[in-house]
Design a protein around this motif. Structure first.
Motif: not given
Length: 797
Positions: A395-414
């Protein structure tokens, strides 16, 4: 007559005195528990004060440095990060200083309610702290990145340890300490709840504590309502919003090994994390294992993907873990009465066994792949949960249009943010449950699945029922397939054993008969879930003896059910039949004498039919038969129905197996007799004693037991097909054949006793399973030749 009157009066007075002494003893025990609860509150207050002190310690030098030419932080930053901490410290210091002397000078009339009422009235300071909390953490994170000196300070805050600890200080991070007041305010209602539980209603503290609890609960409700949407949202690039949709603990299959993971589904990606071990008082922390953007996630792997091999754990191993868990729970309940030092060791063992069960039980796969074709596999116990995860991701895949690519710092923060965002805070273990949490229902739930309505097209439909026990859900029953209709009418009844269960789930499937069509997702059959729903198993509603009718709505479909619950106290009673004739509830010797046989006709007929067409039936004797069919067979056998063999040939083989189990369960005394059972259950390890006891059984009981034993061994020979090992069969038949009449049972009839009826895996049930398993594992029963001849080769059998 006067003497008799005096004796009666004396007896009445004695009874009143005993009652008053008992009441006084109960009151004394309650007041001691009150002191014990308050001592625990004092200990946690002392720890909490040390956490607040550790936060205040760097505040003064940081403020002093802020006015110099080389400030570490600005005054505004310090005010934001340490907002309201000094005020919280003063409030709790005053509370502790007031409570400590009162507990030291303890008396039954000692009052503490005014202190708790005052503490509750100052919760406005917590509201200000909670409102500022996220800004404080965000400011601290930015300051750490901008200033290495502050980063060093914030990772090494020293907390004073309790007086009896070897290490006088422990290091904590600033973020972990800032979370302490948030955690404290959520626990305040639990503390008050515990204290009220042990405060008599006549005590002057009672209304004050009730008032404090009311204020705390109202405050907590308002905080949760205001902060939940805010805490579930986090800012990402260009002002977009990332929200947490669902999270759960799952078992990941990594190179054939089972690993516990915490899985987070966000609006744009799926994150798999591992919970770090907590060291040195640090708050929860996560390590990221992998993530997949939802735009790149698929449930179907490349064509060359190897089929998933799931390392299955034998049922006897899972049952053995459950036995250990139940045994440890019983021991902990015993120890709680006297509260010895043994409890901590027992809880540690319980946590180990429950963690092991959590890892080894799930066997339903769910696989996800990234764009390069790399697959990740999870194992889930419940098809209901598996369907929920799939549906939400798709269901969420239908709403999600943009690919989220995270840097290592962003991944750590998430990953760091997961601690604050998570909705499932604890692994489902006993140690993580609150004391006043419902223990769930223990006993038998009879469920009739009546019919379904609301279908738009004719389909082949069946339903399955799931209930929770030992911390997870599993499938317990399945209706027959109702062919090609929009209004299936199953009207099938099932008896489901409940082990601390709190929820009943129902799934409705479309049956696919085209064997060539396979669902590539996880290599399962193509049966499609049409709808699913669940209802809480509410004890007050189910305690009555009448059937409760209900409707479960699901995706436009409605399924009608009826439920009736029987607690274990009543379901385990053996009741002699009130009818002079028939076979159910009649002593086995009376039936064989009337029939002039060595083995009752019902036993011979059922075993013959099962051997004819049920030896390769998966879960034979373990899968529930349809209760209405079982009742029809029972009536036929009881009334000496001439056509019983014709009836049996047309019935589901599980109903025949259920009829046989019901016959043994309803015997007025067990097959092993009430006289021999106590000695037998105490002699599991003494082989010669076991055999001598067996051979001393009355002849009808012995012959019937050996006849059944030979059959069960033949069933186990086909374990590769029917999945029924000797251990599985012993688990099913042990209590059925050996459980004594109520007057001889060691199981307590008073459910408020320390070892309650709550656990069917009690020590007594364990002994019954072990006795039968011992006989099943013997290659032959060395009976005297003459008796063996008459038993096995008699034409009268």
């Amino acid at each position: 007559m006067n003497d008799i009157h005096c004796c009666r009066l004396f007896a009445s007075l004695l009874h009143v005195r005993v009652f008053l002494l008992q009441t006084e003893c109960d009151l004394e025990k309650g007041l001691e528990m009150r002191k014990w609860v308050l001592s625990g509150i004092l200990a946690t207050e002392e720890t909490y004060l040390s956490h607040l002190e550790a936060l205040l310690l760097p505040m003064k030098p940081l403020k002093a440095a802020a006015t110099t030419s080389q400030p570490v932080l600005t005054l505004a930053q310090i005010e934001t990060i340490f907002f309201k901490v000094p005020e919280l410290y003063e409030i709790h210091r005053e509370f502790y200083d007031g409570l400590f002397p009162r507990v030291q000078q303890w008396g039954h009339h000692q009052r503490v309610g005014d202190l708790f009422q005052k503490l509750a009235s100052q919760l406005g300071v917590y509201r200000a702290f909670v409102d500022n909390y996220e800004l404080a953490v965000e400011t601290a994170e930015k300051c750490c990145q901008a200033n290495t000196q502050f980063a060093e300070i914030s990772e090494n805050l020293k907390v004073r340890s309790p007086k009896d600890s070897k290490d006088q200080t422990a290091k904590n991070s600033l973020e972990a300490l800032l979370y302490k007041p948030v955690d404290r305010v959520t626990r305040s209602t639990l503390v008050l709840h515990d204290l009220l539980k042990h405060t008599p209603t006549s005590h002057p503290d009672h209304p004050l504590l009730q008032d404090a609890l009311r204020i705390s609960q109202n405050f907590l409700s308002s905080i949760n309502e205001e902060t939940t949407p805010r805490r579930q949202s986090m800012t990402v690039k260009k002002g977009e919003s990332r929200q947490l949709l669902r999270d759960s603990f799952m078992v990941e299959l990594v190179e054939g090994a089972r690993k516990l993971r915490h899985v987070f589904l966000f609006t744009d990606l799926l994150l798999c994390a591992k919970l770090k071990k907590q060291i040195g008082g640090k708050n929860q922390q996560y390590d990221s294992k992998w993530y997949i953007p939802l735009t790149e996630l698929t449930f179907q792997g490349p064509e060359e993907t190897e089929p998933l091999t799931i390392p299955q754990v034998p049922d006897e191993e899972l049952d053995a873990i459950k036995v250990k868990i139940s045994h440890l729970r019983c021991e902990i309940q015993r120890e709680k009465v006297v509260w010895t030092n043994v409890i901590d060791r027992l809880r540690k063992k319980l946590t180990e066994q429950e963690s092991l069960l959590l890892l080894t039980s799930p066997s339903l796969p769910i696989r996800v792949y990234n764009k390069s074709g790399k697959g990740y596999s999870f194992l889930i116990s419940s098809d209901y949960e598996r369907a929920e995860w799939r549906e939400l991701m798709k269901e969420q895949q239908k709403k999600c249009l943009k690919t989220s690519s995270l840097t290592s710092v962003e991944l750590q923060m998430l990953t760091n943010s997961c601690v604050k965002l998570q909705t499932v805070h604890h692994i489902p273990l006993s140690i993580n449950k609150e004391e006043d949490e419902s223990p769930g229902l223990h006993g038998f739930l009879n469920v009739i699945v009546h019919s379904a309505s609301g279908l738009k097209q004719s389909l082949n439909l069946y339903c399955t029922l799931e209930v929770d026990s030992f911390g997870f859900f599993s499938s317990k029953a399945k209706t027959r397939v109702y062919r090609y209709t929009t209004e299936p009418k199953w009207n099938e009844e099932f008896e489901i054993e409940l082990e601390g269960s709190q929820t009943l789930r129902l799934l409705c499937y479309e049956k696919c008969y085209n064997k060539t069509r396979q669902n590539k997702e996880d290599g399962e059959s193509a049966d499609r879930i049409m709808g699913k729903g669940q209802i809480p198993l509410d004890p007050p509603t189910l305690q009555g003896k009448d059937w409760q009718r209900t409707v479960i709505p699901m995706n436009g479909i409605e399924v009608k059910l009826s439920m009736k619950f029987t607690s274990r106290e009543f379901s385990l009673k053996r009741m002699p039949s009130r009818k002079p004739m028939g076979v159910f509830g009649i002593k086995i010797s009376a039936v064989t004498k009337r029939e002039r046989s060595k083995v009752p006709y019902i036993v011979r007929q059922c075993l013959e039919e099962i051997e004819r067409r049920g030896m390769e039936e998966v879960g034979i004797y373990r899968v529930s038969g349809v209760a209405t069919d079982i009742q029809a067979l029972k009536t036929a056998f009881d009334t000496n129905h001439k056509d019983v063999s014709v009836m049996m040939s047309e019935m589901d083989v599980n109903a025949i197996a259920g009829t046989l189990k019901l016959y043994f369960r309803e015997l007025p005394e067990p097959l092993f007799t009430d006289d021999l059972y106590p000695t037998l259950s105490d002699s599991v390890a003494k082989e010669s004693c076991m055999l001598n006891l067996l051979l001393s059984l009355p002849e009808p009981n012995l012959v019937t037991f050996l006849f059944l034993l030979d059959h069960l061994k033949r069933v186990a020979e086909k374990e590769g097909i029917n999945k029924m090992s000797l251990h599985n069969l012993a688990t099913v038949f042990g209590p059925t054949l050996l459980r004594p009449s109520e007057k001889d049972s060691k199981i307590p009839t008073n459910p408020t006793q320390p070892i309650s009826m709550g656990d069917s895996w009690s020590l007594e049930v364990m002994a019954q399973v072990q006795v039968l398993l011992y006989f099943l594992q013997l290659e032959t029963i060395p009976t005297p030749d003459s008796k063996r001849q008459s038993i096995l080769f008699s034409t009268e059998v």
